[in-house]
Design a protein around this motif. Structure first.
Motif, PDB file in Angstrom:
ATOM      1  N   TYR A 119     -60.207  83.213 110.897  1.00  0.00           N
ATOM      2  CA  TYR A 119     -59.433  83.641 112.069  1.00  0.00           C
ATOM      3  C   TYR A 119     -57.932  83.709 111.775  1.00  0.00           C
ATOM      4  O   TYR A 119     -57.185  84.326 112.522  1.00  0.00           O
ATOM      5  CB  TYR A 119     -59.719  82.729 113.268  1.00  0.00           C
ATOM      6  N   HIS A 120     -57.530  83.059 110.694  1.00  0.00           N
ATOM      7  CA  HIS A 120     -56.128  83.213 110.292  1.00  0.00           C
ATOM      8  C   HIS A 120     -55.870  84.634 109.782  1.00  0.00           C
ATOM      9  O   HIS A 120     -54.776  85.172 109.959  1.00  0.00           O
ATOM     10  CB  HIS A 120     -55.774  82.192 109.212  1.00  0.00           C
ATOM     11  N   HIS A 121     -56.883  85.237 109.157  1.00  0.00           N
ATOM     12  CA  HIS A 121     -56.712  86.572 108.571  1.00  0.00           C
ATOM     13  C   HIS A 121     -57.190  87.697 109.482  1.00  0.00           C
ATOM     14  O   HIS A 121     -56.677  88.810 109.417  1.00  0.00           O
ATOM     15  CB  HIS A 121     -57.462  86.662 107.241  1.00  0.00           C
ATOM     16  N   TYR A 122     -58.197  87.398 110.287  1.00  0.00           N
ATOM     17  CA  TYR A 122     -58.771  88.437 111.144  1.00  0.00           C
ATOM     18  C   TYR A 122     -58.865  87.962 112.585  1.00  0.00           C
ATOM     19  O   TYR A 122     -59.374  86.872 112.833  1.00  0.00           O
ATOM     20  CB  TYR A 122     -60.158  88.836 110.628  1.00  0.00           C
ATOM     21  N   PRO A 123     -58.411  88.772 113.511  1.00  0.00           N
ATOM     22  CA  PRO A 123     -58.394  88.351 114.916  1.00  0.00           C
ATOM     23  C   PRO A 123     -59.783  88.270 115.543  1.00  0.00           C
ATOM     24  O   PRO A 123     -59.949  87.609 116.563  1.00  0.00           O
ATOM     25  CB  PRO A 123     -57.553  89.428 115.604  1.00  0.00           C
ATOM     26  N   SER A 183     -57.169  85.761  98.727  1.00  0.00           N
ATOM     27  CA  SER A 183     -57.765  85.107  99.868  1.00  0.00           C
ATOM     28  C   SER A 183     -58.550  86.097 100.724  1.00  0.00           C
ATOM     29  O   SER A 183     -59.715  85.884 101.048  1.00  0.00           O
ATOM     30  CB  SER A 183     -56.672  84.441 100.709  1.00  0.00           C
ATOM     31  N   ARG A 184     -57.893  87.194 101.052  1.00  0.00           N
ATOM     32  CA  ARG A 184     -58.568  88.193 101.875  1.00  0.00           C
ATOM     33  C   ARG A 184     -59.714  88.849 101.118  1.00  0.00           C
ATOM     34  O   ARG A 184     -60.771  89.114 101.705  1.00  0.00           O
ATOM     35  CB  ARG A 184     -57.557  89.259 102.332  1.00  0.00           C
ATOM     36  N   LYS A 239     -64.157  78.189 109.933  1.00  0.00           N
ATOM     37  CA  LYS A 239     -63.762  79.481 110.486  1.00  0.00           C
ATOM     38  C   LYS A 239     -62.262  79.639 110.711  1.00  0.00           C
ATOM     39  O   LYS A 239     -61.782  80.755 110.863  1.00  0.00           O
ATOM     40  CB  LYS A 239     -64.520  79.770 111.778  1.00  0.00           C
ATOM     41  N   GLY A 240     -61.544  78.503 110.699  1.00  0.00           N
ATOM     42  CA  GLY A 240     -60.087  78.583 110.816  1.00  0.00           C
ATOM     43  C   GLY A 240     -59.508  79.529 109.769  1.00  0.00           C
ATOM     44  O   GLY A 240     -58.605  80.316 110.055  1.00  0.00           O
ATOM     45  N   ARG A 241     -60.057  79.462 108.576  1.00  0.00           N
ATOM     46  CA  ARG A 241     -59.613  80.303 107.467  1.00  0.00           C
ATOM     47  C   ARG A 241     -59.766  81.779 107.802  1.00  0.00           C
ATOM     48  O   ARG A 241     -58.891  82.600 107.504  1.00  0.00           O
ATOM     49  CB  ARG A 241     -60.449  79.946 106.227  1.00  0.00           C
TER      50      ARG A 241
END
Lengths: 219, 219
Positions: B55-59, B18-19, B51-53
């Motif tokens: 912001y889940h991984h990066y602040p 994912s990342r 963008k939810g995806r």
DNA sequence: GTCTATATACTGATAGAC
DNA sequence: GTCTATCAGTATATAGAC
């Protein structure tokens, strides 16, 4: 001869103090922060003014940026004009051209950074349809300018005075080398004209050797 | 050995699908439009997500950008690791290092463009105070990487196998040359591994001659 | 873990006073 | 010719549903 790429002539940006000041400030701001991160307010603030002043002269931020680009290219054509048609072999002509160009990159660094960024924007397609034709003309002006160098090294190779593989690759490597002071040069306190010339000759020597020029120069 | 510059390790960005997908998409978007012109929505859209995806991984956008920068540097260290400590004289070691680096610039172009832009942002001070320390660490990682090349050409000069004036200037010219494919390279249809190697050797040959290396290579 | 609102801030550009 | 005020559009980041 410096071809006109925009709607303004050389003497206009030279004599119109108001527009010239805006151009200088814009070149500085765009260099410091890049096109997108620079706001019209930033440019105005660095002039000690507000954006009304800028919008009186330029209809949009993109037009202002394009005019800095145009001015930068005009400076380049003006700089090499006296050495464009010198007599002698291609290698010698190239050395003079290259040196003149490098000194120009150092002296007018901010404008040349805008030329670089503008070229990138055009190639990336980061322009609106209305801007597209303006940027296309500017990019073509830069291509014609680059072609002068390209032609000269092609001729030097034919003379047997340069040795390199692909002309396209050699040309890219030469241009990136000669332009590179816009990225790494910064003035030192007390630096003289001779100091700058010395730096410029080292850049030219690197490019010349890279192109397989007959005699190396190591100043 | 590739030093850890951020909080993630090599195997993490390699295995966390994912990342990794976000990083690839971000590298592409940042390369195409630049940091400021790229919106989080752009990156998400290019993933077929919202963008939810992200912001889940990066602040924050800056953190995402910094992680692409970090991944790019990690790839560089990993690429040269096998050829860092080869036996032999400095000139020969430099050729191998330089070739490996240029191939890397071509293969991982998008990540390397982000490394370039990130470095510029740091040097321009275009960072918020919170980002500053992260970018400082990344910039230092890049400086250490560059120092490997700088040290090697300094040694080659001492060996009498290279001839150039100022080490600082020669170093800048060498680096800008070896990095330059990130600006002008674009893949051609049907291009083979050998084609890329050929291009890379031409770049290395240009830099080697520019540095006044004993024997020229003109493939 | 990903999506859909939504709050909040910024900036390019315009209109009209002086 | 320059400034002040303001509008409209966009983008970062958050909150909460699923």
């Amino acid at each position: 001869m410096a071809p006109k790429v925009g709607e303004y002539r050389v003497d206009q940006y030279a004599t119109d103090g108001s527009r010239a000041a805006i151009l200088e400030a814009a070149a500085r701001c765009f260099t410091e922060r890049g096109y997108d991160a620079t706001s019209i307010d930033d440019v105005a603030r660095s002039l000690g003014a507000t954006k009304g002043r800028i919008y009186h002269h330029y209809p949009s931020k993109a037009d202002l940026f394009a005019d800095v680009f145009r001015a930068g290219m005009e400076m380049n054509y003006a700089a090499i004009e006296p050495v464009r048609d010198l007599p002698g072999k291609a290698l010698g002509r190239w050395r003079t051209l290259a040196f003149t160009h490098v000194v120009q990159m150092i002296r007018r660094r901010t404008f040349q950074r805008v030329v670089w960024e503008g070229t990138e924007m055009y190639l990336r397609g980061a322009t609106t349809p209305q801007q597209r034709s303006t940027f296309a003309a500017l990019h073509e002006s830069r291509s014609r300018y680059g072609a002068i160098f390209r032609q000269t090294i092609a001729e030097a190779k034919k003379d047997g005075d340069m040795r390199f593989g692909s002309l396209g690759i050699a040309n890219q490597l030469m241009l990136v080398t000669l332009n590179s002071p816009i990225f790494w040069y910064s003035p030192r306190p007390g630096e003289t004209r001779d100091d700058i010339d010395d730096i410029a000759w080292q850049v030219v020597a690197f490019a010349a050797s890279g192109l397989g020029a007959s005699e190396g120069e190591f100043r």
